[in-house]
Write an enzyme that holds these catalytic residues in place. Structure first.
Site, short mmCIF file in Angstrom:
data_model
loop_
_atom_site.label_atom_id
_atom_site.label_comp_id
_atom_site.label_asym_id
_atom_site.label_seq_id
_atom_site.Cartn_x
_atom_site.Cartn_y
_atom_site.Cartn_z
N SER A 142 0.85 -1.20 0.00
CA SER A 142 0.00 0.00 0.00
C SER A 142 0.88 1.23 0.00
CB SER A 142 -0.90 0.03 1.24
OG SER A 142 -1.57 1.28 1.35
N TYR A 155 -1.14 -0.41 10.23
CA TYR A 155 -1.31 -0.74 8.82
C TYR A 155 -0.10 -0.27 8.03
CZ TYR A 155 -3.47 -0.94 4.18
OH TYR A 155 -3.75 -1.22 2.86
#
Length: 259
Positions: A142, A155
């Site tokens: 990501s 995350y």
């Protein structure tokens, strides 16, 4: 048919980016093993692959559990006899809060899926690739691993960890003809990014419109990314057209991240 007769294992293949990659791989000629916890979602993807004339088997798997991943590898070997592509797509968004408000359990759960799950899948399926002296591993990272997003430390840390894992693993398996790469998507259109936007609005105390604008203002293309664009990158990296590409982190972010 860039992936004609290739066998691809896709984790998190029941929905979202994983499902879109599965369909793109089916169109490119690959035979698929779909892994995730939700059998219902996997079966729906399998039916969609079948409608395209492709082949897919469903293997319910919790990638954070070593025994489940070992069973996945055994099932793939028994059904296909080989594996050419592993797409580590299973992931969890984790909590959205300042770091000092995040519980150790929530932190560890994020890493259990995003990092441990990738490690376990690579560990279980690499022996098949090594034995055939070929293979390709793609980890779905990501842009958040490289660009701060408020309240998303677990995350972000877990996704950047995949870059270090892939680059080191690329050195380890390169002599066996195996390539390892990362795709780092930007904000992808769909319900998941809408959830992220809602959470950002909540923790920052701003409107939904303001939170959504933050995802677009730094994009040279001025838009979100589509799952199909991420899938196209995954097809390319798995194909012979990318035969000399390994250890790379490919951004598909509409230009939000360029490093």
């Amino acid at each position: 048919m860039l992936l004609q007769e290739k066998v691809a294992v896709i984790t998190g293949g029941g929905r979202g980016i994983g499902r879109t990659i599965a369909l793109a791989y089916a169109r490119a000629g690959a035979r698929l093993a779909l892994a995730a916890r939700s059998v219902t979602a996997l079966e729906e993807t399998r039916r969609m692959v079948s409608d395209l004339g492709g082949e897919a088997v469903v293997i319910p798997t919790d990638v954070s559990q070593a025994t489940a991943v070992a069973a996945l590898a055994q099932a793939v070997q028994e059904h296909f006899g080989r594996v050419d592509i592993l797409v580590n797509n299973s992931g969890t968004a984790g909590p959205t809060a300042p770091l000092w408000e995040i519980t150790p359990d929530a932190w560890e759960e994020t890493f259990a899926v995003n990092v441990r799950g990738t490690f376990l899948c690579c560990r279980a399926l690499l022996p098949l690739m090594i034995a055939q002296a070929s293979g390709c591993i793609i980890c779905i990272g990501s842009m958040t691993g490289k660009r701060p997003l408020f309240g998303r430390t677990p995350y972000a840390a877990s996704k950047l960890a995949l870059v270090g894992l892939a680059r080191t693993l690329a050195w380890e398996v390169g002599p066996y003809g195996i390539r390892v790469n990362v795709i780092s998507p930007g904000p992808v259109e769909g319900e998941r990014i809408e959830q992220v936007i809602r959470k950002q609005a909540e923790v920052k105390g701003i409107s939904l419109e303001e939170a959504r604008a933050t995802f677009l203002r730094d994009a040279p293309l001025g838009r979100l990314v589509t799952a199909e664009e991420v899938a196209a990158a995954a097809v390319f990296l798995a194909s012979e057209q990318a035969a000399s590409i390994t250890g790379e982190d490919l951004n598909v972010s509409a230009g939000i991240v360029m490093y």
